[in-house]
Scaffold this active site. Structure first.
Site, short mmCIF file in Angstrom:
data_model
loop_
_atom_site.label_atom_id
_atom_site.label_comp_id
_atom_site.label_asym_id
_atom_site.label_seq_id
_atom_site.Cartn_x
_atom_site.Cartn_y
_atom_site.Cartn_z
N ASP A 130 0.81 -1.23 0.00
CA ASP A 130 0.00 0.00 0.00
C ASP A 130 0.85 1.27 0.00
O ASP A 130 0.66 2.16 0.85
CB ASP A 130 -0.92 0.02 1.23
CG ASP A 130 -1.72 -1.26 1.41
OD1 ASP A 130 -2.12 -1.86 0.39
OD2 ASP A 130 -1.94 -1.67 2.57
N GLU A 159 -11.48 -0.18 -3.42
CA GLU A 159 -10.65 0.39 -2.34
C GLU A 159 -9.49 1.15 -2.98
O GLU A 159 -9.43 1.28 -4.19
CB GLU A 159 -10.13 -0.73 -1.42
CG GLU A 159 -9.24 -1.75 -2.12
CD GLU A 159 -8.90 -2.96 -1.25
OE1 GLU A 159 -9.41 -3.10 -0.13
OE2 GLU A 159 -8.09 -3.79 -1.73
O1 FUB Z 1 -3.24 -3.64 3.39
C1 FUB Z 1 -4.54 -3.92 3.85
C2 FUB Z 1 -5.53 -3.64 2.77
O2 FUB Z 1 -5.22 -4.40 1.62
C3 FUB Z 1 -5.55 -2.23 2.27
O3 FUB Z 1 -6.18 -1.35 3.13
C4 FUB Z 1 -6.22 -2.41 0.96
O4 FUB Z 1 -6.14 -1.33 0.11
C5 FUB Z 1 -5.51 -3.64 0.44
O5 FUB Z 1 -4.28 -3.31 -0.17
#
Ligand code: FUB
Length: 326
Positions: free
Chosen positions: A17, A224
């Site tokens: 991320d 997301e």
């Molecule tokens: O790293 C945890 C979660 O996985 C993140 O918040 C999302 O965007 C995905 O990458």
């Protein structure tokens, strides 16, 4: 290609991320820190057990990437229960602010802020999460007029569906079929970075006919990982489609949208999640992202990397095929 391009930037820990920024001419990457633990995967993201943040830095894209050690850990944050997920950072008035999501002590994802005099921390957390914040994956964008916008939100384990009524309901149904797709939230931060100006609003991504994307449109709808970059006066909102594993982007005339879907930034990487940031370095644009290649595809043991992003004068982004150089 640059020396480090499309290579794991660090290998001493797993990182994911990446939110990349240039501060004082140096590159700083604000990632999640994946624990090297064997945990079964589920749709709520229980496998993403992250307990602290390490900030990475590079003098240039050709330099070695340095892990600057623990910058903030969960036991230092009064309101946090667990799961320090994808963060971002911003520099304002002499301070560096780390903006991060975590579950509070009631298992509800919130957005928190911590500050430091240094871009690599240590960061001192605020006592409470930002009032009115919920869900995951904050990305902070300062517009040319100085206003600071926070984009965030994630489906499934990110709990965005659970807020459709305006309050937290863990049993809320997921939109499906022709239902309007959920999308990221946008809220303006006060310059003090300790409160929102107003409650977050959900943004909209429109299709080529001006209609909001539908929940069934999993190749294009938001899941997301929001990001915002500005190019030639236009706003480019980019994100992950989650279940279909694409990085996509949409264009708009305002930081609050609406945005019109434009295309794909990157085809799927190894691992379930795809997550990115877009940053201009020495006049060129770069995509920071992660994959799970080094762990043999284990979705919660990821590594951050970068690649060059080609953006045409009209803002069109050339789609990246992440392994086409191999
Ligand atoms: O790293 C945890 C979660 O996985 C993140 O918040 C999302 O965007 C995905 O990458």
């Amino acid at each position: 290609m640059k020396k480090n391009e499309r290579k794991d930037l660090v290998t001493n820990i797993y990182t994911a991320d990446p939110s990349a920024h240039v501060f004082n001419g140096k590159i700083y990457i604000y990632p999640s820190h994946d624990e090297d633990l064997d945990i079964p995967e589920d749709d709520d993201g229980e496998q993403y057990v992250m307990k602290d943040y390490h900030i990475l830095s590079m003098d240039s894209l050709d330099s070695e990437c340095v892990d600057n050690g623990v910058a903030l850990s969960e036991d230092e944050i009064p309101w946090v229960g667990r799961q320090l997920w994808a963060p971002d950072a911003i520099y304002l008035n002499g301070k560096y602010y780390l903006v991060f999501p975590a579950k509070d002590k009631n298992e509800i994802f919130r957005i928190g802020v911590a500050e430091s005099d240094s871009p690599v921390g240590p960061f001192k957390p605020q006592e409470n999460f930002i009032e009115g914040s919920y869900s995951i994956d904050p990305a902070v964008f300062q517009d040319d007029d100085g206003r600071i916008w926070c984009y965030n939100g994630g489906l499934w384990g990110g709990q965005l569906e659970m807020w459709q009524s305006g309050s937290f309901n863990p049993d809320e149904r997921r939109p499906e079929g022709d239902d309007k797709a959920l999308c990221a939230l946008v809220a303006e931060f006060k310059p003090s970075m300790d409160a929102y100006v107003a409650a977050p609003k959900m943004i909209t991504v429109l299709d080529e006919n001006g209609e909001p994307l539908k929940a069934s449109d999993e190749d294009r709808r938001y899941f997301e990982d929001p990001w915002m970059h500005k190019f030639n006066g236009k706003y480019y909102f980019s994100y992950s489609t989650g279940t279909t594993h694409y990085l996509c982007y949409a264009e708009g005339d305002s930081p609050e949208g609406p945005f019109t879907y434009k295309g794909r930034i990157m085809e799927p990487v190894i691992g379930w999640t795809t997550h990115h940031s877009i940053v201009q370095i020495d006049g060129e644009w770069y995509l920071f992202y992660h994959d799970a290649k080094r762990s043999g595809g284990c979705s919660h043991k990821r590594s951050v990397k970068f690649t060059k992003l080609n953006i045409a004068e009209d803002g069109t982004i050339e789609t990246i095929h992440p392994y086409d150089h191999e």
